[in-house]
Design a protein around this motif. Sequence first.
Motif, PDB file in Angstrom:
ATOM      1  N   ASP A 260       0.806  -1.227   0.000  1.00  0.00           N
ATOM      2  CA  ASP A 260       0.000   0.000   0.000  1.00  0.00           C
ATOM      3  C   ASP A 260       0.846   1.288   0.000  1.00  0.00           C
ATOM      4  N   PRO A 261       1.757   1.445  -0.974  1.00  0.00           N
ATOM      5  CA  PRO A 261       2.646   2.615  -0.937  1.00  0.00           C
ATOM      6  C   PRO A 261       1.892   3.926  -1.142  1.00  0.00           C
ATOM      7  N   ARG A 262       2.468   4.999  -0.592  1.00  0.00           N
ATOM      8  CA  ARG A 262       1.893   6.328  -0.812  1.00  0.00           C
ATOM      9  C   ARG A 262       2.470   6.948  -2.088  1.00  0.00           C
ATOM     10  N   VAL A 263       3.742   6.664  -2.342  1.00  0.00           N
ATOM     11  CA  VAL A 263       4.402   7.173  -3.552  1.00  0.00           C
ATOM     12  C   VAL A 263       5.096   5.995  -4.238  1.00  0.00           C
ATOM     13  N   ALA A 264       4.959   5.930  -5.567  1.00  0.00           N
ATOM     14  CA  ALA A 264       5.647   4.898  -6.337  1.00  0.00           C
ATOM     15  C   ALA A 264       6.514   5.568  -7.396  1.00  0.00           C
ATOM     16  N   VAL A 265       7.702   5.007  -7.624  1.00  0.00           N
ATOM     17  CA  VAL A 265       8.592   5.525  -8.669  1.00  0.00           C
ATOM     18  C   VAL A 265       8.904   4.374  -9.617  1.00  0.00           C
ATOM     19  N   MET A 266       8.640   4.610 -10.901  1.00  0.00           N
ATOM     20  CA  MET A 266       8.833   3.565 -11.899  1.00  0.00           C
ATOM     21  C   MET A 266      10.032   3.899 -12.779  1.00  0.00           C
ATOM     22  N   CYS A 267      11.018   2.995 -12.808  1.00  0.00           N
ATOM     23  CA  CYS A 267      12.212   3.211 -13.618  1.00  0.00           C
ATOM     24  C   CYS A 267      12.015   2.523 -14.967  1.00  0.00           C
ATOM     25  N   ASN A 268      11.158   3.125 -15.764  1.00  0.00           N
ATOM     26  CA  ASN A 268      10.843   2.566 -17.086  1.00  0.00           C
ATOM     27  C   ASN A 268      11.618   3.310 -18.162  1.00  0.00           C
ATOM     28  N   GLY A 269      11.530   2.805 -19.401  1.00  0.00           N
ATOM     29  CA  GLY A 269      12.113   3.504 -20.542  1.00  0.00           C
ATOM     30  C   GLY A 269      10.992   3.946 -21.471  1.00  0.00           C
ATOM     31  N   PRO A 270      11.317   4.627 -22.566  1.00  0.00           N
ATOM     32  CA  PRO A 270      10.269   5.102 -23.481  1.00  0.00           C
ATOM     33  C   PRO A 270       9.437   3.963 -24.076  1.00  0.00           C
ATOM     34  N   THR A 271      10.072   2.795 -24.268  1.00  0.00           N
ATOM     35  CA  THR A 271       9.336   1.663 -24.845  1.00  0.00           C
ATOM     36  C   THR A 271       9.456   0.413 -23.980  1.00  0.00           C
ATOM     37  N   LYS A 272      10.009   0.543 -22.804  1.00  0.00           N
ATOM     38  CA  LYS A 272      10.175  -0.627 -21.931  1.00  0.00           C
ATOM     39  C   LYS A 272       9.480  -0.374 -20.592  1.00  0.00           C
ATOM     40  N   GLY A 273       8.635  -1.297 -20.195  1.00  0.00           N
ATOM     41  CA  GLY A 273       7.952  -1.171 -18.910  1.00  0.00           C
ATOM     42  C   GLY A 273       6.804  -0.172 -18.983  1.00  0.00           C
ATOM     43  N   LEU A 282      -1.475  -0.311  -9.850  1.00  0.00           N
ATOM     44  CA  LEU A 282      -1.078   0.828  -9.008  1.00  0.00           C
ATOM     45  C   LEU A 282      -2.269   1.745  -8.736  1.00  0.00           C
ATOM     46  N   ARG A 283      -3.127   1.909  -9.730  1.00  0.00           N
ATOM     47  CA  ARG A 283      -4.298   2.781  -9.534  1.00  0.00           C
ATOM     48  C   ARG A 283      -5.288   2.189  -8.530  1.00  0.00           C
ATOM     49  N   GLN A 284      -5.162   0.892  -8.267  1.00  0.00           N
ATOM     50  CA  GLN A 284      -6.041   0.271  -7.271  1.00  0.00           C
ATOM     51  C   GLN A 284      -5.478   0.345  -5.852  1.00  0.00           C
ATOM     52  N   VAL A 285      -4.246   0.848  -5.722  1.00  0.00           N
ATOM     53  CA  VAL A 285      -3.632   0.945  -4.395  1.00  0.00           C
ATOM     54  C   VAL A 285      -4.318   2.059  -3.614  1.00  0.00           C
ATOM     55  N   LYS A 286      -4.835   1.686  -2.446  1.00  0.00           N
ATOM     56  CA  LYS A 286      -5.690   2.607  -1.692  1.00  0.00           C
ATOM     57  C   LYS A 286      -4.977   3.906  -1.307  1.00  0.00           C
ATOM     58  N   SER A 287      -3.735   3.798  -0.849  1.00  0.00           N
ATOM     59  CA  SER A 287      -3.063   4.986  -0.300  1.00  0.00           C
ATOM     60  C   SER A 287      -2.247   5.759  -1.318  1.00  0.00           C
ATOM     61  N   LEU A 288      -2.173   5.285  -2.559  1.00  0.00           N
ATOM     62  CA  LEU A 288      -1.255   5.917  -3.515  1.00  0.00           C
ATOM     63  C   LEU A 288      -1.641   7.366  -3.806  1.00  0.00           C
ATOM     64  N   ARG A 289      -0.692   8.292  -3.563  1.00  0.00           N
ATOM     65  CA  ARG A 289      -0.912   9.709  -3.848  1.00  0.00           C
ATOM     66  C   ARG A 289      -0.233  10.118  -5.145  1.00  0.00           C
ATOM     67  N   ALA A 290       0.889   9.462  -5.457  1.00  0.00           N
ATOM     68  CA  ALA A 290       1.656   9.892  -6.631  1.00  0.00           C
ATOM     69  C   ALA A 290       2.415   8.725  -7.238  1.00  0.00           C
ATOM     70  N   LEU A 291       2.368   8.676  -8.572  1.00  0.00           N
ATOM     71  CA  LEU A 291       3.208   7.741  -9.324  1.00  0.00           C
ATOM     72  C   LEU A 291       4.145   8.574 -10.189  1.00  0.00           C
ATOM     73  N   TYR A 292       5.438   8.421  -9.980  1.00  0.00           N
ATOM     74  CA  TYR A 292       6.439   9.076 -10.823  1.00  0.00           C
ATOM     75  C   TYR A 292       6.932   8.066 -11.845  1.00  0.00           C
ATOM     76  N   GLN A 293       7.138   8.523 -13.080  1.00  0.00           N
ATOM     77  CA  GLN A 293       7.742   7.685 -14.114  1.00  0.00           C
ATOM     78  C   GLN A 293       9.021   8.372 -14.593  1.00  0.00           C
ATOM     79  N   LEU A 294      10.090   7.570 -14.774  1.00  0.00           N
ATOM     80  CA  LEU A 294      11.308   8.170 -15.325  1.00  0.00           C
ATOM     81  C   LEU A 294      11.089   8.550 -16.779  1.00  0.00           C
ATOM     82  N   HIS A 295      10.177   7.829 -17.437  1.00  0.00           N
ATOM     83  CA  HIS A 295       9.907   8.125 -18.843  1.00  0.00           C
ATOM     84  C   HIS A 295       8.429   8.104 -19.156  1.00  0.00           C
ATOM     85  N   ARG A 296       8.078   8.918 -20.120  1.00  0.00           N
ATOM     86  CA  ARG A 296       6.772   8.765 -20.754  1.00  0.00           C
ATOM     87  C   ARG A 296       6.840   7.477 -21.567  1.00  0.00           C
TER      88      ARG A 296
END
Length: 352
Positions: A260-273, A282-296
Amino acid sequence: MLRSFFRLSLLLAAIVVTGFGSPSLHADESTGRLDIYFIDVEGGAATLFVTPAGESLLIDSGYPDFNGRDRDRILKVVTETAGLKQIDNVAVTHWHRDHYGNHAALAAKIRIGNFWDRGIPDALQEDAQFVDRIADYRRASENQSKKLEPGDMLPLESGKTPLGIKIVTASRNVIANDGPPNPFAKLHVPKKRDASDNAASVSFLLSFGKFRFLCCGDLTWNIEAKLMTPNNPIGQVDMYMVTHHGLPSSNNPALVRAIDPRVAVMCNGPTKGGHPDVIKTLRQVKSLRALYQLHRNVKLKADEQTAAAYIANTEPTTDCKGVYVKASIAADGGSYTVQIGADGKPRTYKTR
Ligand SMILES: [Zn+2]
């Protein structure tokens, strides 16, 4: 008089703090903060921790090729941004080239203290070049890397606020499945056995005061369930480094929803992950306030991923500036900020 006394005390304090010998020193050491840099290595992983004592740990080191692109991005953050003169500890989550691609190349450029890994296998079925690659790693570590097993604590120096890093998985083994029943355990639907080294990833559970952070490398589905079902031995966390770049062979909801993280950071690439199934979990995680992505994720529409303000890099790899995401945890562990790059606006979150 009073002012010059203060100046003298500060000077003396600086001499005491800077001292001699390791750990190496961080530019903002006096703040007492713990900093975590999620360095952009285009869909690999490289995460730098700098403790209040100035001790550093680099988990994984990006891809080995592209003319030292990832090595140079890591070095820039280590020396220029964090102001370090050496890396006290380096760790490898598992033996894939997007994770240990630059340990040897870094050792040629900067002093490295200790090497930590899950143990070195004789061969790797999925990598015909493993024997050559690992020879470089062995040379760089002078064959002195230390093996991590579930239950081990990384011996980082702890200051006023207690700091600990516990190993919770390694080599397909997990810590004891103690703790309260996991209410999300029933969401686990087993997948076919993963014979790759992903399943053998080392997972790190960091705590700094009340702040807790989980990083599982590329750990895959069935081992995630082995760790997290039927009971939850991890508890809830503040930050979660989305496992395996956000690929759907990892990020079992039995794990992600239970921690149940509050913040998640995703180390993805432009076409990977950054896979839609993982975004959905992640959108179903009750407490999640923010998802950061290293890449679009360039293959997905804007509303199929996190909001643009939470994406560090929007371009394809050829034009990418490699902007990092930084988390900085307050000296008492009671709150933390997350920002994109050196100039990004820090957003503040309270530790749960
Ligand atoms: Zn990977």
